[in-house]
Write a protein that holds these residues in place. Structure first.
Motif, PDB file in Angstrom:
ATOM      1  N   GLU A   1      41.328  53.652   3.419  1.00  0.00           N
ATOM      2  CA  GLU A   1      42.572  53.395   4.310  1.00  0.00           C
ATOM      3  C   GLU A   1      43.916  52.747   3.311  1.00  0.00           C
ATOM      4  N   LYS A   2      44.860  53.055   3.958  1.00  0.00           N
ATOM      5  CA  LYS A   2      46.157  52.380   3.354  1.00  0.00           C
ATOM      6  C   LYS A   2      46.276  51.009   3.233  1.00  0.00           C
ATOM      7  N   LYS A   3      45.471  50.045   4.157  1.00  0.00           N
ATOM      8  CA  LYS A   3      45.579  48.735   4.259  1.00  0.00           C
ATOM      9  C   LYS A   3      44.769  48.404   3.243  1.00  0.00           C
ATOM     10  N   GLU A   4      43.428  48.864   2.867  1.00  0.00           N
ATOM     11  CA  GLU A   4      42.555  48.713   1.852  1.00  0.00           C
ATOM     12  C   GLU A   4      43.263  48.969   0.477  1.00  0.00           C
TER      13      GLU A   4
ATOM     14  N   LEU B   1      45.603  42.094  -4.550  1.00  0.00           N
ATOM     15  CA  LEU B   1      44.739  41.437  -5.292  1.00  0.00           C
ATOM     16  C   LEU B   1      44.818  41.648  -6.816  1.00  0.00           C
ATOM     17  N   SER B   2      45.207  42.714  -7.208  1.00  0.00           N
ATOM     18  CA  SER B   2      45.641  43.147  -8.344  1.00  0.00           C
ATOM     19  C   SER B   2      46.623  42.235  -9.089  1.00  0.00           C
ATOM     20  N   VAL B   3      47.918  42.312  -8.388  1.00  0.00           N
ATOM     21  CA  VAL B   3      48.967  41.483  -8.660  1.00  0.00           C
ATOM     22  C   VAL B   3      48.616  40.189  -8.681  1.00  0.00           C
TER      23      VAL B   3
ATOM     24  N   SER C   1      34.480  45.583   1.360  1.00  0.00           N
ATOM     25  CA  SER C   1      34.498  44.072   1.232  1.00  0.00           C
ATOM     26  C   SER C   1      33.848  43.336  -0.018  1.00  0.00           C
ATOM     27  N   ILE C   2      32.741  43.905  -0.132  1.00  0.00           N
ATOM     28  CA  ILE C   2      31.910  43.410  -1.321  1.00  0.00           C
ATOM     29  C   ILE C   2      32.586  43.536  -2.675  1.00  0.00           C
ATOM     30  N   GLY C   3      33.477  44.789  -2.748  1.00  0.00           N
ATOM     31  CA  GLY C   3      34.186  44.948  -3.995  1.00  0.00           C
ATOM     32  C   GLY C   3      35.261  44.179  -4.036  1.00  0.00           C
ATOM     33  N   ILE C   4      36.086  43.897  -2.940  1.00  0.00           N
ATOM     34  CA  ILE C   4      37.140  42.857  -2.674  1.00  0.00           C
ATOM     35  C   ILE C   4      36.437  41.456  -3.073  1.00  0.00           C
ATOM     36  N   LEU C   5      35.485  41.041  -2.758  1.00  0.00           N
ATOM     37  CA  LEU C   5      34.944  39.888  -3.087  1.00  0.00           C
ATOM     38  C   LEU C   5      34.643  39.836  -4.429  1.00  0.00           C
ATOM     39  N   ALA C   6      34.096  40.603  -5.014  1.00  0.00           N
ATOM     40  CA  ALA C   6      33.701  40.837  -6.546  1.00  0.00           C
ATOM     41  C   ALA C   6      35.085  40.403  -7.246  1.00  0.00           C
TER      42      ALA C   6
END
Length: 183
Positions: free
Chosen positions: A2-5, A12-14, A105-110
Protein backbone atom coordinates in the motif's frame (compact mmCIF):
# COMPACT_ATOMS: atom_id res chain seq x y z
CA UNK A 1 2.23 -2.88 -0.92
CA UNK A 2 0.00 0.00 0.00
CA UNK A 3 0.97 3.65 -0.34
CA UNK A 4 1.46 4.10 3.42
CA UNK A 5 3.79 1.08 3.49
CA UNK A 6 5.85 2.48 0.62
CA UNK A 7 5.96 5.85 2.39
CA UNK A 8 7.15 4.17 5.61
CA UNK A 9 9.81 2.31 3.64
CA UNK A 10 11.01 5.58 2.06
CA UNK A 11 11.04 7.39 5.42
CA UNK A 12 12.99 4.58 7.04
CA UNK A 13 15.48 4.61 4.15
CA UNK A 14 15.96 8.38 4.56
CA UNK A 15 16.39 7.93 8.32
CA UNK A 16 18.98 5.19 7.75
CA UNK A 17 20.87 7.39 5.30
CA UNK A 18 20.84 10.32 7.74
CA UNK A 19 21.92 8.18 10.70
CA UNK A 20 24.87 6.69 8.83
CA UNK A 21 25.83 9.99 7.21
CA UNK A 22 25.67 11.90 10.54
CA UNK A 23 29.42 11.62 11.34
CA UNK A 24 30.13 13.43 8.06
CA UNK A 25 27.99 16.49 8.78
CA UNK A 26 31.13 18.37 9.84
CA UNK A 27 33.88 16.18 8.37
CA UNK A 28 33.67 15.47 4.62
CA UNK A 29 36.59 13.02 4.38
CA UNK A 30 36.78 9.29 5.07
CA UNK A 31 37.12 8.60 8.81
CA UNK A 32 38.71 5.21 9.06
CA UNK A 33 42.20 4.12 8.02
CA UNK A 34 40.68 1.14 6.17
CA UNK A 35 38.72 3.54 3.96
CA UNK A 36 41.90 5.43 3.08
CA UNK A 37 43.65 2.11 2.42
CA UNK A 38 40.92 1.00 -0.01
CA UNK A 39 41.01 4.36 -1.80
CA UNK A 40 44.78 4.08 -2.14
CA UNK A 41 44.62 0.51 -3.43
CA UNK A 42 41.91 1.44 -5.95
CA UNK A 43 44.02 4.36 -7.14
CA UNK A 44 47.09 2.13 -7.45
CA UNK A 45 45.06 -0.45 -9.37
CA UNK A 46 43.75 2.20 -11.71
CA UNK A 47 47.30 3.42 -12.37
CA UNK A 48 48.60 -0.10 -12.99
CA UNK A 49 50.75 -0.08 -9.85
CA UNK A 50 48.89 -2.75 -7.90
CA UNK A 51 51.64 -5.05 -6.57
CA UNK A 52 51.26 -8.74 -7.28
CA UNK A 53 52.11 -9.65 -3.68
CA UNK A 54 49.09 -7.85 -2.24
CA UNK A 55 46.35 -8.98 -4.61
CA UNK A 56 44.77 -11.01 -1.83
CA UNK A 57 41.09 -11.53 -1.58
CA UNK A 58 39.88 -7.94 -1.60
CA UNK A 59 40.85 -7.16 -5.14
CA UNK A 60 37.20 -7.33 -6.20
CA UNK A 61 36.36 -4.44 -3.89
CA UNK A 62 39.35 -2.48 -5.17
CA UNK A 63 38.30 -3.11 -8.77
CA UNK A 64 34.81 -1.78 -7.99
CA UNK A 65 36.26 1.32 -6.34
CA UNK A 66 38.68 1.80 -9.25
CA UNK A 67 35.71 1.63 -11.63
CA UNK A 68 33.86 4.28 -9.62
CA UNK A 69 36.99 6.45 -9.61
CA UNK A 70 36.88 6.68 -13.42
CA UNK A 71 33.71 8.76 -13.08
CA UNK A 72 34.22 10.69 -9.83
CA UNK A 73 36.94 11.55 -7.34
CA UNK A 74 36.72 8.83 -4.67
CA UNK A 75 37.88 11.04 -1.81
CA UNK A 76 35.22 13.65 -2.52
CA UNK A 77 32.32 11.16 -2.66
CA UNK A 78 33.51 8.61 -0.10
CA UNK A 79 31.57 10.38 2.65
CA UNK A 80 28.32 9.41 0.89
CA UNK A 81 29.18 5.80 0.08
CA UNK A 82 28.59 4.35 3.58
CA UNK A 83 25.16 5.97 3.83
CA UNK A 84 24.13 4.96 0.31
CA UNK A 85 25.30 1.41 0.88
CA UNK A 86 23.58 1.23 4.29
CA UNK A 87 20.30 2.06 2.55
CA UNK A 88 20.98 -0.58 -0.13
CA UNK A 89 21.78 -3.12 2.61
CA UNK A 90 18.71 -2.19 4.66
CA UNK A 91 16.42 -2.46 1.63
CA UNK A 92 17.98 -5.82 0.75
CA UNK A 93 17.37 -7.02 4.30
CA UNK A 94 13.79 -5.76 4.13
CA UNK A 95 13.21 -7.55 0.83
CA UNK A 96 14.68 -10.84 2.07
CA UNK A 97 12.78 -10.67 5.35
CA UNK A 98 9.53 -9.71 3.62
CA UNK A 99 9.88 -12.53 1.08
CA UNK A 100 10.61 -15.11 3.79
CA UNK A 101 7.95 -14.03 6.31
CA UNK A 102 5.33 -12.42 4.03
CA UNK A 103 4.92 -9.77 6.77
CA UNK A 104 5.65 -6.11 6.14
CA UNK A 105 6.02 -5.33 9.85
CA UNK A 106 8.80 -7.92 10.29
CA UNK A 107 10.69 -6.44 7.32
CA UNK A 108 10.38 -2.93 8.78
CA UNK A 109 11.58 -4.14 12.18
CA UNK A 110 14.55 -5.83 10.50
CA UNK A 111 15.43 -2.53 8.82
CA UNK A 112 15.12 -0.67 12.13
CA UNK A 113 17.35 -3.18 13.87
CA UNK A 114 19.90 -3.03 11.06
CA UNK A 115 20.04 0.78 11.13
CA UNK A 116 20.52 0.77 14.90
CA UNK A 117 23.60 -1.47 14.89
CA UNK A 118 26.35 0.29 16.85
CA UNK A 119 29.20 1.72 14.84
CA UNK A 120 32.36 3.63 15.70
CA UNK A 121 36.01 3.73 14.64
CA UNK A 122 36.87 0.78 16.88
CA UNK A 123 33.98 -1.47 15.80
CA UNK A 124 33.80 -0.18 12.23
CA UNK A 125 30.31 -0.99 10.97
CA UNK A 126 27.85 0.94 8.86
CA UNK A 127 29.54 4.33 9.25
CA UNK A 128 32.40 3.18 7.03
CA UNK A 129 32.53 1.91 3.45
CA UNK A 130 34.84 -1.09 3.59
CA UNK A 131 34.88 -4.49 1.94
CA UNK A 132 32.94 -5.91 4.88
CA UNK A 133 30.10 -3.39 4.69
CA UNK A 134 30.03 -3.77 0.92
CA UNK A 135 29.50 -7.52 1.42
CA UNK A 136 26.49 -7.21 3.73
CA UNK A 137 23.67 -7.15 1.14
CA UNK A 138 25.32 -10.01 -0.74
CA UNK A 139 25.39 -12.08 2.46
CA UNK A 140 21.65 -11.47 2.88
CA UNK A 141 21.04 -12.44 -0.75
CA UNK A 142 23.21 -15.54 -0.40
CA UNK A 143 21.14 -16.73 2.56
CA UNK A 144 17.89 -16.02 0.75
CA UNK A 145 18.80 -17.87 -2.45
CA UNK A 146 20.43 -20.76 -0.61
CA UNK A 147 17.39 -21.36 1.62
CA UNK A 148 15.05 -20.98 -1.34
CA UNK A 149 17.12 -23.53 -3.28
CA UNK A 150 16.74 -26.04 -0.46
CA UNK A 151 13.05 -25.33 0.22
CA UNK A 152 12.02 -25.40 -3.45
CA UNK A 153 14.63 -27.91 -4.62
CA UNK A 154 15.60 -25.37 -7.27
CA UNK A 155 19.05 -25.62 -8.85
CA UNK A 156 18.82 -22.11 -10.32
CA UNK A 157 18.68 -20.60 -6.83
CA UNK A 158 21.52 -22.85 -5.69
CA UNK A 159 23.73 -21.72 -8.58
CA UNK A 160 22.82 -18.11 -7.88
CA UNK A 161 23.78 -18.47 -4.21
CA UNK A 162 27.07 -20.11 -5.19
CA UNK A 163 27.75 -17.30 -7.69
CA UNK A 164 27.23 -14.77 -4.89
CA UNK A 165 29.58 -16.78 -2.70
CA UNK A 166 32.21 -16.85 -5.45
CA UNK A 167 31.85 -13.09 -5.88
CA UNK A 168 32.37 -12.62 -2.14
CA UNK A 169 35.62 -14.60 -2.28
CA UNK A 170 37.18 -11.74 -4.22
CA UNK A 171 35.45 -8.91 -2.36
CA UNK A 172 35.74 -9.99 1.29
CA UNK A 173 36.70 -13.61 1.73
CA UNK A 174 36.19 -13.61 5.51
CA UNK A 175 32.48 -13.01 4.87
CA UNK A 176 32.28 -16.59 3.62
CA UNK A 177 32.87 -17.94 7.13
CA UNK A 178 29.15 -17.50 7.82
CA UNK A 179 28.45 -20.19 5.22
CA UNK A 180 30.74 -22.84 6.68
CA UNK A 181 28.19 -24.20 9.19
CA UNK A 182 25.50 -24.28 6.50
CA UNK A 183 27.65 -26.13 3.99
Amino acid sequence: MEKKEVLLLILLSVATFTLVYAPHFHYPLPYHIDEWHHITEADRLRNGEYPSGSIGFRIGFHIILAGISYFVNLVSIYEFLPAIWAVVSALTLFWVTYKKTKRFSIGILAMLFFASVKSNVNLTGLWFFTALTFSIPFIFLYFYFFTEAIERDNKKYLYLSLAIMLFLVFVHSISLLFAVPIL
